[in-house]
Design a protein around this motif. Structure first.
Motif, PDB file in Angstrom:
ATOM      1  N   LEU A  24       0.824  -1.207   0.000  1.00 17.65           N
ATOM      2  CA  LEU A  24       0.000   0.000   0.000  1.00 17.65           C
ATOM      3  C   LEU A  24       0.861   1.261   0.000  1.00 17.65           C
ATOM      4  CD1 LEU A  24      -2.783  -0.980   2.574  1.00 17.65           C
ATOM      5  CD2 LEU A  24      -2.966  -0.942   0.077  1.00 17.65           C
ATOM      6  N   VAL A  25       1.945   1.241   0.761  1.00 14.45           N
ATOM      7  CA  VAL A  25       2.807   2.422   0.870  1.00 14.45           C
ATOM      8  C   VAL A  25       3.709   2.570  -0.349  1.00 14.45           C
ATOM      9  CG1 VAL A  25       4.660   3.506   2.195  1.00 14.45           C
ATOM     10  CG2 VAL A  25       2.763   2.399   3.394  1.00 14.45           C
ATOM     11  N   GLU A  26       4.400   1.500  -0.712  1.00 11.33           N
ATOM     12  CA  GLU A  26       5.435   1.611  -1.740  1.00 11.33           C
ATOM     13  C   GLU A  26       4.894   1.535  -3.164  1.00 11.33           C
ATOM     14  OE1 GLU A  26       8.675  -1.038  -1.054  1.00 11.33           O
ATOM     15  OE2 GLU A  26       9.067  -0.293   0.977  1.00 11.33           O
ATOM     16  N   GLY A  32      -0.845   7.035   6.036  1.00 14.81           N
ATOM     17  CA  GLY A  32      -1.824   7.202   7.096  1.00 14.81           C
ATOM     18  C   GLY A  32      -1.376   6.495   8.354  1.00 14.81           C
ATOM     19  N   ALA A  33      -2.182   6.590   9.379  1.00 16.54           N
ATOM     20  CA  ALA A  33      -1.869   5.951  10.652  1.00 16.54           C
ATOM     21  C   ALA A  33      -2.035   4.438  10.548  1.00 16.54           C
ATOM     22  CB  ALA A  33      -2.773   6.505  11.748  1.00 16.54           C
ATOM     23  N   VAL A  34      -1.320   3.736  11.417  1.00 17.74           N
ATOM     24  CA  VAL A  34      -1.353   2.275  11.440  1.00 17.74           C
ATOM     25  C   VAL A  34      -1.786   1.833  12.837  1.00 17.74           C
ATOM     26  CG1 VAL A  34      -0.001   0.170  11.154  1.00 17.74           C
ATOM     27  CG2 VAL A  34       0.476   2.171   9.713  1.00 17.74           C
ATOM     28  N   ILE A  77      -4.201   1.347   7.658  1.00 20.61           N
ATOM     29  CA  ILE A  77      -4.385  -0.089   7.835  1.00 20.61           C
ATOM     30  C   ILE A  77      -4.464  -0.393   9.324  1.00 20.61           C
ATOM     31  CG2 ILE A  77      -1.886  -0.517   7.765  1.00 20.61           C
ATOM     32  CD1 ILE A  77      -2.521  -3.194   6.331  1.00 20.61           C
ATOM     33  N   ALA A  78      -5.306  -1.348   9.667  1.00 22.22           N
ATOM     34  CA  ALA A  78      -5.455  -1.798  11.051  1.00 22.22           C
ATOM     35  C   ALA A  78      -5.372  -3.316  11.048  1.00 22.22           C
ATOM     36  CB  ALA A  78      -6.786  -1.337  11.633  1.00 22.22           C
ATOM     37  N   ALA A  79      -4.607  -3.873  11.993  1.00 20.40           N
ATOM     38  CA  ALA A  79      -4.387  -5.322  11.951  1.00 20.40           C
ATOM     39  C   ALA A  79      -4.208  -5.894  13.343  1.00 20.40           C
ATOM     40  CB  ALA A  79      -3.155  -5.631  11.103  1.00 20.40           C
TER      41      ALA A  79
END
Length: 216
Positions: A24-26, A32-34, A77-79
């Motif tokens: 998602l980032v690269e 955004g926050a994680v 993203i939340a995990a």
């Protein structure tokens, strides 16, 4: 969600999260926050530092992740350790179908096999091996409380660098951690461990189980 590589090797929830987060980032340029659970891999911390993104660590249970998603509005993203992952732009809840599609996209868009993609994470952030063990201990609450009141300076032959008590008791070592957490609904003590060497994980889980059962 979790996956398997082209060799039949298991890609656990921690590595699955890291693969999706990096993509998602690269590749998609998202930021955004994680939000991560207390028992998720330390690779999340290292990746957030690498990308310059804020990390919010919450107690175990995806309701805590959802609260942060709805409250902040900037969560990428939340995990959590069980394999639950939520991604910005979709519902504020875990979605295995979306994550499966993203993993498929990652595999299809790369000229490297999945085992190499996981290996590249280890090369960049160091190896991580993780296991969880659930044991039947009626005195589970007492075990956790005893650790909170009198945390050990050494455990399993290793120096305890720090102790965290956000949800249970996490003993941090120089190269990993061990978490004791009591179930609130059944007489189960959950033991979580992440280290740089797989053998150390099994060794520490064995020591943790002995400690819980013998009380010393």
């Amino acid at each position: 969600i979790s996956a398997m590589d082209e060799k039949g090797g298991f890609i656990d929830a921690h590595r699955t999260f890291a693969l999706i987060f990096r993509y998602l980032v690269e590749e998609r340029g998202m930021r955004g926050a994680v939000v991560t659970s207390f028992n998720l891999t330390d690779m999340a911390r290292d990746m957030c530092e690498d990308y310059g993104l804020p990390q919010i660590v919450v107690p175990i249970g995806f309701k805590h992740h959802c609260e942060q998603i709805l409250k902040r509005g900037d969560v990428l993203i939340a995990a959590e350790e069980s394999g639950s992952i939520a991604i910005r732009g979709h519902i504020p809840e875990r979605d295995g179908v979306l994550c499966s599609l993203l993993l498929t996209e990652i595999a299809a868009s790369s000229d490297k096999p999945m085992s190499s993609l996981v290996g590249s994470l280890f090369e960049r952030y160091g190896p991580r091996f993780y296991r969880r063990r659930d044991i039947h201990v009626p005195e589970r609450l007492e075990v956790v409380e005893r650790l909170k009141e009198d945390p050990p300076e050494r455990f399993g032959g290793r120096s305890v660098e720090s102790v965290e008590t956000l949800d249970g008791v996490k003993l941090r070592f120089a190269r990993g951690w061990l978490l004791f957490r009591a179930s609130g609904t059944e007489p189960i003590l959950r033991l979580y461990c992440e280290m740089e060497r797989e053998g150390d994980v099994f060794e520490l889980l064995g020591e943790a189980e002995r400690f819980a059962r013998e009380g010393n």
